[in-house]
Design a protein around this motif. Structure first.
Motif, mmCIF file in Angstrom:
data_model
loop_
_atom_site.group_PDB
_atom_site.id
_atom_site.type_symbol
_atom_site.label_atom_id
_atom_site.label_comp_id
_atom_site.label_asym_id
_atom_site.label_seq_id
_atom_site.Cartn_x
_atom_site.Cartn_y
_atom_site.Cartn_z
ATOM 1 N N GLY A 164 24.059 38.147 46.828
ATOM 2 C CA GLY A 164 24.223 38.420 45.350
ATOM 3 C C GLY A 164 23.954 37.350 44.681
ATOM 4 N N THR A 165 24.369 37.769 43.033
ATOM 5 C CA THR A 165 23.691 36.680 42.251
ATOM 6 C C THR A 165 24.982 36.501 41.268
ATOM 7 O OG1 THR A 165 21.395 37.305 42.520
ATOM 8 C CG2 THR A 165 21.962 36.176 40.477
ATOM 9 N N VAL A 166 25.302 35.176 40.954
ATOM 10 C CA VAL A 166 26.290 35.028 39.648
ATOM 11 C C VAL A 166 25.750 35.406 38.706
ATOM 12 C CG1 VAL A 166 27.640 33.301 38.746
ATOM 13 C CG2 VAL A 166 27.184 33.022 40.810
ATOM 14 N N GLN A 167 26.372 36.362 37.918
ATOM 15 C CA GLN A 167 26.310 36.872 36.580
ATOM 16 C C GLN A 167 26.943 35.939 35.475
ATOM 17 O OE1 GLN A 167 24.215 40.167 36.450
ATOM 18 N NE2 GLN A 167 23.984 39.306 38.291
ATOM 19 N N PHE A 168 27.809 35.737 35.579
ATOM 20 C CA PHE A 168 28.359 35.141 34.299
ATOM 21 C C PHE A 168 29.753 34.535 34.688
ATOM 22 C CE2 PHE A 168 29.957 39.260 33.719
ATOM 23 C CZ PHE A 168 31.525 38.978 33.333
ATOM 24 N N SER A 169 30.415 33.877 34.156
ATOM 25 C CA SER A 169 31.887 33.293 34.000
ATOM 26 C C SER A 169 32.546 33.577 32.728
ATOM 27 C CB SER A 169 31.778 31.856 34.476
ATOM 28 O OG SER A 169 31.518 30.861 33.540
ATOM 29 N N GLU A 170 33.974 34.167 32.935
ATOM 30 C CA GLU A 170 34.606 34.161 31.807
ATOM 31 C C GLU A 170 34.815 32.867 30.993
ATOM 32 O OE1 GLU A 170 38.023 36.422 32.539
ATOM 33 O OE2 GLU A 170 36.945 38.455 32.819
ATOM 34 N N MET A 171 35.051 33.130 29.611
ATOM 35 C CA MET A 171 35.238 31.853 28.927
ATOM 36 C C MET A 171 36.978 31.967 28.304
ATOM 37 S SD MET A 171 32.297 31.093 28.455
ATOM 38 C CE MET A 171 32.665 29.517 27.403
ATOM 39 N N LEU A 172 37.553 32.373 29.252
ATOM 40 C CA LEU A 172 38.942 32.404 29.253
ATOM 41 C C LEU A 172 39.775 32.116 30.435
ATOM 42 C CD1 LEU A 172 41.466 33.208 27.366
ATOM 43 C CD2 LEU A 172 41.351 35.513 28.402
ATOM 44 N N VAL A 173 40.776 31.200 30.351
ATOM 45 C CA VAL A 173 41.406 30.722 31.653
ATOM 46 C C VAL A 173 42.822 31.251 31.779
ATOM 47 C CG1 VAL A 173 42.523 28.657 32.661
ATOM 48 C CG2 VAL A 173 40.432 28.316 31.223
#
Length: 386
Positions: free
Chosen positions: A248-257
């Motif tokens: 698979g491919t990493v799409q994005f990471s959320e900007m919230l913890v």
């Protein structure tokens, strides 16, 4: 006197025999096998736990009120976008269309008559054969009837839309679950439960959680040049320990913890042509998050730990003496430890014969690839390598 002389002579022979014995053998210098380490670019693999999530999910809901007359799909099957799924009783909505069509015809007739009258009065008003007020009233009446035609046409369009809504289509292409309502059930546009749920599984998402602290350290390393960006290709391990054959491919990471767990969600996209991955499965995702351009690979058997938990190795020091060197290890890669600090290029790290080594002990270093040699008489010399 003769007896006394014999005793003295015997004592001399005994003392001379004791003094002429063999000297005590010295302990041989132990041989150790070493490798020469050099810095290399090492991918820093990261394994994170996560769960599979449908690429798209849509609830099938009615938009009109009525009784379900038929279900036109197989539960658990593949449905296409626009495919009819449920049929709702059309009687009331067809009648509403007929009424709206009749109202439109009536409004059009009235509008035509009003427009004709206004046209006839216009020249007469110019000749003052009729009053200007009468012509103004006729013109206003014509415009009102034209507006009534537009309203009747909109009501007809609304009735036709509601009639079309009696056939409930699939909003997306995907796998449909079980029907939550059967034929004969009364449904409405504002009900809580959907009629069914459709999920698109090819491709499919995997949401994994990474510690915000680890993510912060990675960004600092990338910013300072201590690490390089890794690959976005992700490998997947399933619940039973088997490997998923596609990457698979990493799409994005959320900007919230997440405040409860202190993690950030990364979304990975995987192809799923066979529908093998299902939503909600727990998986392990592994990918090369970064590349350390100056790490050392040291065999695991060479790395030891002290009582404080610190890692160390023995290296060949000046004068062929063992030198204990404290190191920092990041993680393992195959049979090696990835050492990020404590070594320098050209160090001879001892990987064989480390069991009884001590700081400053004399050693006889040989390359770890040196074949084992058998001494004459069947003994193994202390300098044997691997």
């Amino acid at each position: 006197m003769v007896v006394r002389a014999g005793l003295i002579l015997a004592l001399v022979f005994v003392l001379s025999g004791c003094g002429g014995g063999e000297k005590k053998k010295e302990r041989p210098v132990p041989a150790v096998g070493f490798i020469i380490v050099t810095p290399t670019a090492v991918p820093m693999a990261t394994t994170l736990g996560g769960r599979t999530v449908a690429f798209a999910s849509s609830e099938v809901r009615p938009q009109v009120t009525g009784v379900i007359r038929a279900r036109r799909f197989v539960e658990g099957g593949l449905v296409r976008q626009g495919q009819p799924l449920f049929e709702i009783d059309q009687s009331l909505y067809r009648a509403a269309v007929n009424l709206a069509e009749a109202n439109l015809l009536s409004a059009q007739s009235t509008a035509e008559a009003a427009a004709t009258r206004a046209e006839r009065l216009r020249p007469l008003a110019k000749l003052e054969a009729v009053s200007q007020q009468e012509y103004t009233d006729a013109s206003a009446q014509a415009r009102q009837t034209a507006a009534a035609v537009a309203q009747a046409r909109a009501q007809l369009e609304t009735a036709r839309i509601n009639l079309r809504f009696t056939t409930v289509p699939a909003p997306i292409t995907g796998r449909i679950g079980r029907a939550l309502f059967t034929s004969g059930a009364l449904v409405s546009a504002n009900q809580v439960e959907p009629l069914a749920v459709i999920q698109q599984l090819d491709p499919i998402f995997v949401d994994v959680q990474e510690s915000s602290a680890d993510l912060l350290s990675l960004r600092r390393a990338l910013a300072s040049g201590g690490a390089q960006a890794g690959s976005t290709r992700v490998r997947l391990k399933l619940e039973d320990g088997s490997d998923y054959p596609l990457t698979g491919t990493v799409q994005f990471s959320e900007m919230l913890v997440n405040e409860a767990t202190g993690t950030v969600t990364l979304r990975v996209r995987f192809p799923n042509p066979e529908g093998f991955l299902l939503p909600g499965m727990f998986v392990q995702a592994t990918f090369d998050e970064s590349i350390n351009p100056s790490a050392y690979l040291v065999p695991q058997q060479a790395v030891q730990r002290d009582f404080g938990g610190s890692s160390f190795v023995y290296v060949v020091g000046p004068g062929n003496k063992a030198v204990r060197r404290k190191i920092e290890t990041a993680r393992t890669r195959g049979a090696d430890w990835i050492v990020t600090a404590g070594l320098k290029p050209g160090d001879r790290v001892i990987i064989q014969g480390t069991a009884n080594l001590k700081q400053g002990a004399p050693i006889r270093p040989v390359p770890a690839s040196t074949p084992e040699r058998i001494a004459p008489g069947g003994g193994t010399p202390a300098g044997a390598g691997r």
